[in-house]
Design a protein around this motif. Structure first.
Motif, PDB file in Angstrom:
ATOM      1  N   ILE A 152       0.824  -1.211   0.000  1.00 48.16           N
ATOM      2  CA  ILE A 152       0.000   0.000   0.000  1.00 48.16           C
ATOM      3  C   ILE A 152       0.860   1.264   0.000  1.00 48.16           C
ATOM      4  CG2 ILE A 152      -1.761   1.279   1.291  1.00 48.16           C
ATOM      5  CD1 ILE A 152      -2.722  -1.326  -0.102  1.00 48.16           C
ATOM      6  N   ASN A 153       1.974   1.240   0.713  1.00 47.09           N
ATOM      7  CA  ASN A 153       2.844   2.421   0.740  1.00 47.09           C
ATOM      8  C   ASN A 153       3.433   2.715  -0.634  1.00 47.09           C
ATOM      9  OD1 ASN A 153       2.439   2.915   3.481  1.00 47.09           O
ATOM     10  ND2 ASN A 153       4.109   1.536   4.060  1.00 47.09           N
ATOM     11  N   ALA A 154       3.866   1.670  -1.331  1.00 47.59           N
ATOM     12  CA  ALA A 154       4.413   1.858  -2.679  1.00 47.59           C
ATOM     13  C   ALA A 154       3.328   2.347  -3.630  1.00 47.59           C
ATOM     14  CB  ALA A 154       5.030   0.561  -3.189  1.00 47.59           C
ATOM     15  N   LEU A 155       2.130   1.827  -3.491  1.00 45.57           N
ATOM     16  CA  LEU A 155       1.021   2.274  -4.337  1.00 45.57           C
ATOM     17  C   LEU A 155       0.682   3.731  -4.062  1.00 45.57           C
ATOM     18  CD1 LEU A 155      -1.104   1.653  -6.460  1.00 45.57           C
ATOM     19  CD2 LEU A 155      -2.563   0.766  -4.631  1.00 45.57           C
ATOM     20  N   ARG A 156       0.709   4.111  -2.797  1.00 48.53           N
ATOM     21  CA  ARG A 156       0.465   5.511  -2.450  1.00 48.53           C
ATOM     22  C   ARG A 156       1.537   6.410  -3.066  1.00 48.53           C
ATOM     23  NH1 ARG A 156       1.381   5.515   2.845  1.00 48.53           N
ATOM     24  NH2 ARG A 156       3.439   6.350   2.468  1.00 48.53           N
ATOM     25  N   ASP A 157       2.781   5.983  -2.956  1.00 49.94           N
ATOM     26  CA  ASP A 157       3.881   6.749  -3.556  1.00 49.94           C
ATOM     27  C   ASP A 157       3.726   6.841  -5.066  1.00 49.94           C
ATOM     28  OD1 ASP A 157       4.963   7.089  -1.040  1.00 49.94           O
ATOM     29  OD2 ASP A 157       6.516   5.536  -1.305  1.00 49.94           O
ATOM     30  N   TYR A 158       3.360   5.730  -5.702  1.00 51.71           N
ATOM     31  CA  TYR A 158       3.164   5.713  -7.153  1.00 51.71           C
ATOM     32  C   TYR A 158       2.084   6.707  -7.558  1.00 51.71           C
ATOM     33  CZ  TYR A 158       1.810   4.228 -11.788  1.00 51.71           C
ATOM     34  OH  TYR A 158       1.489   4.215 -13.126  1.00 51.71           O
ATOM     35  N   ASN A 159       0.964   6.683  -6.856  1.00 53.59           N
ATOM     36  CA  ASN A 159      -0.138   7.592  -7.194  1.00 53.59           C
ATOM     37  C   ASN A 159       0.251   9.052  -6.981  1.00 53.59           C
ATOM     38  OD1 ASN A 159      -1.892   5.578  -8.037  1.00 53.59           O
ATOM     39  ND2 ASN A 159      -2.733   5.284  -5.996  1.00 53.59           N
ATOM     40  N   CYS A 160       1.002   9.325  -5.942  1.00 58.46           N
ATOM     41  CA  CYS A 160       1.464  10.683  -5.666  1.00 58.46           C
ATOM     42  C   CYS A 160       2.422  11.158  -6.765  1.00 58.46           C
ATOM     43  CB  CYS A 160       2.133  10.733  -4.298  1.00 58.46           C
ATOM     44  SG  CYS A 160       2.661  12.378  -3.810  1.00 58.46           S
ATOM     45  N   ILE A 161       3.366  10.317  -7.133  1.00 62.26           N
ATOM     46  CA  ILE A 161       4.325  10.668  -8.179  1.00 62.26           C
ATOM     47  C   ILE A 161       3.619  10.839  -9.514  1.00 62.26           C
ATOM     48  CG2 ILE A 161       6.217   9.693  -9.560  1.00 62.26           C
ATOM     49  CD1 ILE A 161       7.388   8.713  -6.861  1.00 62.26           C
ATOM     50  N   THR A 162       2.663   9.986  -9.806  1.00 57.59           N
ATOM     51  CA  THR A 162       1.911  10.098 -11.048  1.00 57.59           C
ATOM     52  C   THR A 162       1.148  11.415 -11.107  1.00 57.59           C
ATOM     53  OG1 THR A 162       1.718   7.703 -11.229  1.00 57.59           O
ATOM     54  CG2 THR A 162       0.133   9.011 -12.477  1.00 57.59           C
ATOM     55  N   GLU A 163       0.559  11.809 -10.004  1.00 56.84           N
ATOM     56  CA  GLU A 163      -0.155  13.091  -9.941  1.00 56.84           C
ATOM     57  C   GLU A 163       0.812  14.260 -10.160  1.00 56.84           C
ATOM     58  OE1 GLU A 163      -2.454  15.416  -6.449  1.00 56.84           O
ATOM     59  OE2 GLU A 163      -3.148  13.367  -6.834  1.00 56.84           O
ATOM     60  N   ASP A 164       1.973  14.206  -9.516  1.00 60.24           N
ATOM     61  CA  ASP A 164       2.991  15.246  -9.707  1.00 60.24           C
ATOM     62  C   ASP A 164       3.488  15.270 -11.153  1.00 60.24           C
ATOM     63  OD1 ASP A 164       2.750  15.866  -7.024  1.00 60.24           O
ATOM     64  OD2 ASP A 164       4.639  14.887  -6.441  1.00 60.24           O
ATOM     65  N   LEU A 165       3.655  14.100 -11.744  1.00 64.21           N
ATOM     66  CA  LEU A 165       4.121  13.998 -13.131  1.00 64.21           C
ATOM     67  C   LEU A 165       3.111  14.614 -14.091  1.00 64.21           C
ATOM     68  CD1 LEU A 165       6.035  12.988 -15.328  1.00 64.21           C
ATOM     69  CD2 LEU A 165       4.947  10.723 -15.113  1.00 64.21           C
ATOM     70  N   MET A 166       1.850  14.314 -13.909  1.00 62.36           N
ATOM     71  CA  MET A 166       0.818  14.887 -14.783  1.00 62.36           C
ATOM     72  C   MET A 166       0.781  16.402 -14.649  1.00 62.36           C
ATOM     73  SD  MET A 166      -2.249  11.978 -14.735  1.00 62.36           S
ATOM     74  CE  MET A 166      -2.933  12.622 -13.271  1.00 62.36           C
ATOM     75  N   ALA A 167       0.937  16.903 -13.433  1.00 59.19           N
ATOM     76  CA  ALA A 167       0.938  18.354 -13.221  1.00 59.19           C
ATOM     77  C   ALA A 167       2.163  18.998 -13.872  1.00 59.19           C
ATOM     78  CB  ALA A 167       0.907  18.665 -11.722  1.00 59.19           C
ATOM     79  N   ALA A 168       3.320  18.367 -13.758  1.00 58.11           N
ATOM     80  CA  ALA A 168       4.538  18.911 -14.368  1.00 58.11           C
ATOM     81  C   ALA A 168       4.433  18.923 -15.891  1.00 58.11           C
ATOM     82  CB  ALA A 168       5.759  18.110 -13.920  1.00 58.11           C
ATOM     83  N   LYS A 169       3.882  17.865 -16.459  1.00 56.92           N
ATOM     84  CA  LYS A 169       3.703  17.816 -17.917  1.00 56.92           C
ATOM     85  C   LYS A 169       2.722  18.890 -18.380  1.00 56.92           C
ATOM     86  CE  LYS A 169       4.863  13.025 -18.939  1.00 56.92           C
ATOM     87  NZ  LYS A 169       4.345  11.757 -19.494  1.00 56.92           N
ATOM     88  N   LYS A 170       1.655  19.061 -17.637  1.00 56.55           N
ATOM     89  CA  LYS A 170       0.674  20.088 -17.995  1.00 56.55           C
ATOM     90  C   LYS A 170       1.308  21.476 -17.940  1.00 56.55           C
ATOM     91  CE  LYS A 170      -3.929  21.785 -16.922  1.00 56.55           C
ATOM     92  NZ  LYS A 170      -5.141  21.586 -16.140  1.00 56.55           N
TER      93      LYS A 170
END
Length: 88
Positions: free
Chosen positions: A39-57
């Motif tokens: 669950i911790n890795a999944l939480r980290d993945y989702n957080c990084i993915t959200e940051d990545l989408m924001a950076a790309k935008k």
């Protein structure tokens, strides 16, 4: 420092952030393939993915599209052919 230099430095910093976030997302993706219940890795993945989408935008709003295959809209005129290309 001129405006073009500032924009170039800002562009390079944002591209570097995108690369780092993509690397982390891929690594966590591979980890989660073998540890799907972490669950911790999944939480980290989702957080990084959200940051990545924001950076790309943010990058695309400031400097134009990162890809040319339907991931981002383009302003007129067609921007994909304009220099510099994202990998340059």
């Amino acid at each position: 420092m001129g405006k073009n230099c500032y924009n170039s430095n800002q562009r390079n910093a944002l591209l570097r952030q995108i690369q780092e976030l993509e690397f982390a997302a891929v690594e966590l993706n591979l980890y989660l393939d073998n540890n799907p219940n972490n669950i911790n890795a999944l939480r980290d993945y989702n957080c990084i993915t959200e940051d990545l989408m924001a950076a790309k935008k943010k990058y695309e709003m400031m400097f134009g599209p990162l890809t040319n295959f339907g991931y981002a809209k383009s302003k007129a005129p067609w921007q994909w052919v304009n220099e510099p290309w994202p990998w340059e």
